[in-house]
Write an enzyme that holds these catalytic residues in place. Structure first.
Site, PDB file in Angstrom:
ATOM      1  N   HIS A  70       0.862  -1.193   0.000  1.00 25.94           N
ATOM      2  CA  HIS A  70       0.000   0.000   0.000  1.00 25.94           C
ATOM      3  C   HIS A  70       0.898   1.243   0.000  1.00 25.94           C
ATOM      4  CE1 HIS A  70      -3.510   2.388   0.553  1.00 25.94           C
ATOM      5  NE2 HIS A  70      -3.854   2.071   1.800  1.00 25.94           N
ATOM      6  N   HIS A  76      -2.307  -2.415  -9.522  1.00 26.38           N
ATOM      7  CA  HIS A  76      -3.326  -1.844  -8.631  1.00 26.38           C
ATOM      8  C   HIS A  76      -4.531  -2.771  -8.614  1.00 26.38           C
ATOM      9  CE1 HIS A  76      -6.051   1.125  -6.854  1.00 26.38           C
ATOM     10  NE2 HIS A  76      -4.963   1.773  -6.490  1.00 26.38           N
ATOM     11  N   ASP A  93       2.280   5.591  -6.639  1.00 26.56           N
ATOM     12  CA  ASP A  93       3.531   5.535  -5.883  1.00 26.56           C
ATOM     13  C   ASP A  93       4.785   5.547  -6.749  1.00 26.56           C
ATOM     14  OD1 ASP A  93       2.635   5.484  -3.223  1.00 26.56           O
ATOM     15  OD2 ASP A  93       2.074   3.375  -3.383  1.00 26.56           O
TER      16      ASP A  93
HETATM   17  N1  ACO Z   1       5.165  -6.359 -10.286  1.00 29.50           N
HETATM   18  C1  ACO Z   1       5.160  -7.573 -10.838  1.00 29.50           C
HETATM   19  N2  ACO Z   1       4.057  -8.360 -10.912  1.00 29.50           N
HETATM   20  C2  ACO Z   1       2.940  -7.879 -10.364  1.00 29.50           C
HETATM   21  C3  ACO Z   1       2.876  -6.623  -9.783  1.00 29.50           C
HETATM   22  C4  ACO Z   1       4.059  -5.843  -9.742  1.00 29.50           C
HETATM   23  N3  ACO Z   1       4.089  -4.644  -9.188  1.00 29.50           N
HETATM   24  N4  ACO Z   1       1.630  -6.404  -9.342  1.00 29.50           N
HETATM   25  C5  ACO Z   1       0.912  -7.485  -9.623  1.00 29.50           C
HETATM   26  N5  ACO Z   1       1.709  -8.394 -10.243  1.00 29.50           N
HETATM   27  C6  ACO Z   1       1.316  -9.706 -10.736  1.00 29.50           C
HETATM   28  C7  ACO Z   1       1.223 -10.709  -9.591  1.00 29.50           C
HETATM   29  O1  ACO Z   1       2.442 -11.327  -9.336  1.00 29.50           O
HETATM   30  C8  ACO Z   1       0.168 -11.635 -10.084  1.00 29.50           C
HETATM   31  O2  ACO Z   1       0.756 -12.509 -11.001  1.00 29.50           O
HETATM   32  P1  ACO Z   1       0.308 -14.070 -11.064  1.00 29.50           P
HETATM   33  O3  ACO Z   1      -1.171 -14.026 -11.399  1.00 29.50           O
HETATM   34  O4  ACO Z   1       1.172 -14.635 -12.114  1.00 29.50           O
HETATM   35  O5  ACO Z   1       0.546 -14.599  -9.690  1.00 29.50           O
HETATM   36  C9  ACO Z   1      -0.795 -10.728 -10.867  1.00 29.50           C
HETATM   37  O6  ACO Z   1      -0.011  -9.594 -11.254  1.00 29.50           O
HETATM   38  C10 ACO Z   1      -1.971 -10.264 -10.062  1.00 29.50           C
HETATM   39  O7  ACO Z   1      -1.492  -9.711  -8.841  1.00 29.50           O
HETATM   40  P2  ACO Z   1      -2.360  -9.650  -7.538  1.00 29.50           P
HETATM   41  O8  ACO Z   1      -1.452  -9.523  -6.354  1.00 29.50           O
HETATM   42  O9  ACO Z   1      -3.374 -10.738  -7.519  1.00 29.50           O
HETATM   43  O10 ACO Z   1      -3.149  -8.307  -7.755  1.00 29.50           O
HETATM   44  P3  ACO Z   1      -3.754  -7.428  -6.603  1.00 29.50           P
HETATM   45  O11 ACO Z   1      -4.923  -6.761  -7.167  1.00 29.50           O
HETATM   46  O12 ACO Z   1      -3.954  -8.169  -5.348  1.00 29.50           O
HETATM   47  O13 ACO Z   1      -2.500  -6.467  -6.370  1.00 29.50           O
HETATM   48  C11 ACO Z   1      -1.129  -4.782  -5.705  1.00 29.50           C
HETATM   49  C12 ACO Z   1      -2.485  -5.128  -6.293  1.00 29.50           C
HETATM   50  C13 ACO Z   1      -1.007  -5.373  -4.295  1.00 29.50           C
HETATM   51  C14 ACO Z   1      -1.040  -3.265  -5.604  1.00 29.50           C
HETATM   52  C15 ACO Z   1       0.007  -5.332  -6.595  1.00 29.50           C
HETATM   53  O14 ACO Z   1      -0.134  -4.831  -7.897  1.00 29.50           O
HETATM   54  C16 ACO Z   1       1.382  -5.046  -6.050  1.00 29.50           C
HETATM   55  O15 ACO Z   1       1.881  -5.779  -5.200  1.00 29.50           O
HETATM   56  N6  ACO Z   1       2.043  -3.918  -6.523  1.00 29.50           N
HETATM   57  C17 ACO Z   1       3.319  -3.522  -6.003  1.00 29.50           C
HETATM   58  C18 ACO Z   1       3.118  -2.716  -4.714  1.00 29.50           C
HETATM   59  C19 ACO Z   1       2.544  -1.347  -4.982  1.00 29.50           C
HETATM   60  O16 ACO Z   1       2.970  -0.635  -5.870  1.00 29.50           O
HETATM   61  N7  ACO Z   1       1.575  -0.967  -4.133  1.00 29.50           N
HETATM   62  C20 ACO Z   1       0.942   0.340  -4.206  1.00 29.50           C
HETATM   63  C21 ACO Z   1      -0.454   0.235  -4.756  1.00 29.50           C
HETATM   64  S1  ACO Z   1      -1.186   1.830  -4.906  1.00 29.50           S
HETATM   65  C22 ACO Z   1      -1.490   2.252  -3.324  1.00 29.50           C
HETATM   66  O17 ACO Z   1      -1.755   1.465  -2.462  1.00 29.50           O
HETATM   67  C23 ACO Z   1      -1.396   3.662  -2.986  1.00 29.50           C
END
Ligand code: ACO
Length: 381
Positions: A222, A261, A318
């Site tokens: 987050h 996201h 971010d």
């Molecule tokens: N880099 C690489 N792969 C990613 C990323 C990333 N940043 N984000 C998602 N993925 C991939 C996952 O590994 C997953 O792959 P898989 O299906 O092969 O396992 C797929 O995309 C789906 O990811 P989920 O975690 O199921 O998606 P979710 O909706 O839960 O995730 C999240 C959202 C937590 C923000 C995720 O994109 C992430 O971890 N991003 C990096 C952290 C980040 O930037 N957070 C800030 C978000 S904005 C905010 O809160 C202000």
């Protein structure tokens, strides 16, 4: 027999309430607060002018805005005990621990808190104001300097920089921070806001709800992603290393911070606005700024080609925030507290709105453990 209950892990896709505060369209990449687009607000408004409709529902008239600004600036000074908490904990733990602790100590100095007259709007103004002062003071002590008393004649973002640096900031830096705060002010039922609502829904107090929100924002999935995205840019060192670095990380199944996201499956509109500030930063004479800007742009290009359209993983708010904060000389360790500072009006607005029609938030979990076991005394286990 296995129950036929549908579990939405992470409450993904689940609606839990109605709201009139913020609309996020994750498909089209649109965001509006109280009906006004984020582009319009970021271009034409100020943090105070945006906080007002978040809390009160409508844009303020001139007199209303002036009163609101005065209320905010009147509440900026920190009690000496809060300054002491900051002074004694800086460099000993994560800055979000300090912010959370300081905010949870604020009710000690709020006479109305437990009385029936406790006014959520006044508490909100107090929190929005004090969270900014606490964050700036954490930064101040990180520099090894002492508390700077707030200046009532300055705007919210301008005063933040003043309390951080001890000198009057430039109009340009203040405006950049003001814009960043507008972009962070609100974002519907994200994890930290939801966390605040869970606490508020028990009819606990607003400071407790805020403390829950800060604890939730702290996580790398987050609010902490801005800090980690910048740390990655420092680790990449040179724009020419970007491709190698990111390929290695992805091969190891690591997440690239600042991308992806839960709601946006396209470019986050806030990231697009922040990105537009990078054009100016590319011309900077400061080697650090020039370097991280080039790395950020190279990483963005590569990630979009690799995971954008194909996987719906695009830059989020971010990703570019870190380079912009460094451009206005904000230390990396207060990025996440600064996120909380910007998000304060959104948290307050949701707490107030939810309590107008409160229902205790209490979801279900599907029990899959054992049943019908018989207790055995410890001597016979
Ligand atoms: N880099 C690489 N792969 C990613 C990323 C990333 N940043 N984000 C998602 N993925 C991939 C996952 O590994 C997953 O792959 P898989 O299906 O092969 O396992 C797929 O995309 C789906 O990811 P989920 O975690 O199921 O998606 P979710 O909706 O839960 O995730 C999240 C959202 C937590 C923000 C995720 O994109 C992430 O971890 N991003 C990096 C952290 C980040 O930037 N957070 C800030 C978000 S904005 C905010 O809160 C202000």
């Amino acid at each position: 027999m296995k129950s036929v209950v549908k579990i939405e892990k992470g409450l993904e896709g689940v609606y839990f309430t109605e709201s009139k505060i913020c609309k996020v369209d994750g498909t089209l990449g649109r965001l509006c607060y109280r009906g006004y687009s984020i582009e319009d607000l970021a271009e034409n408004s100020t943090f105070e002018e945006v906080s007002y409709p978040l809390l009160f529902g409508v844009l303020p008239k001139k007199g209303e805005l002036n009163t609101f600004k005065k209320d905010l600036s009147d509440k900026r000074a920190l009690p000496k005990e809060i300054i002491k908490i900051i002074e004694e904990s800086v460099n000993k733990c994560d800055t979000m621990h300090i912010l959370r602790t300081a905010v949870s100590a604020l009710p000690l100095y709020d006479k109305n808190l437990d009385s029936k007259t406790s006014d959520k709007l006044q508490d909100s103004i107090n929190l929005i104001s004090k969270v900014a002062s606490i964050t700036a003071t954490i930064g101040r002590y990180l520099y090894g300097k002492k508390y700077v008393a707030p200046n009532k004649n300055l705007g919210h973002a301008e005063n933040f920089l003043y309390m951080l640096n001890g000198v009057l900031p430039s109009k340009k830096d203040s405006r950049i921070l003001d814009k960043m705060m507008i972009l962070h002010a609100e974002h519907s039922s994200n994890a930290s806001t939801f966390s605040a609502l869970v606490t508020a829904s028990t009819l606990s107090d607003i400071y407790s709800a805020f403390t829950s929100a800060i604890g939730t924002l702290k996580g790398p999935l987050h609010g902490e992603a801005d800090e980690n995205a910048l740390r990655m840019m420092y680790a990449i060192k040179d724009a020419n290393n970007t491709e190698n670095y990111i390929n290695n990380a992805l091969n190891k199944k690591e997440r690239i911070m600042g991308f992806g996201h839960r709601i946006y499956k396209t470019y986050d509109p806030r990231a697009r606005i922040i990105r537009s500030l990078l054009t100016e930063m590319q011309k900077s004479n400061n080697t650090e700024i020039k370097n991280i800007t080039e790395i950020a742009l190279a990483a963005e290009k590569m990630m979009i080609e690799k995971l954008g359209k194909s996987h719906g993983i695009w830059p989020n708010v971010d990703f570019f925030a870190g380079p912009v904060y460094r451009y206005i000389n904000i230390p990396i360790d207060i990025f996440t507290p600064l996120f909380a500072t910007g998000r304060s009006p959104g948290w307050c607005a949701h707490i107030i709105e939810y309590l107008e029609n409160n229902r205790l938030i209490r979801p279900l979990e599907l029990y899959e453990g054992k049943t019908n076991l018989h207790y055995k005394k410890i001597s016979s286990r």
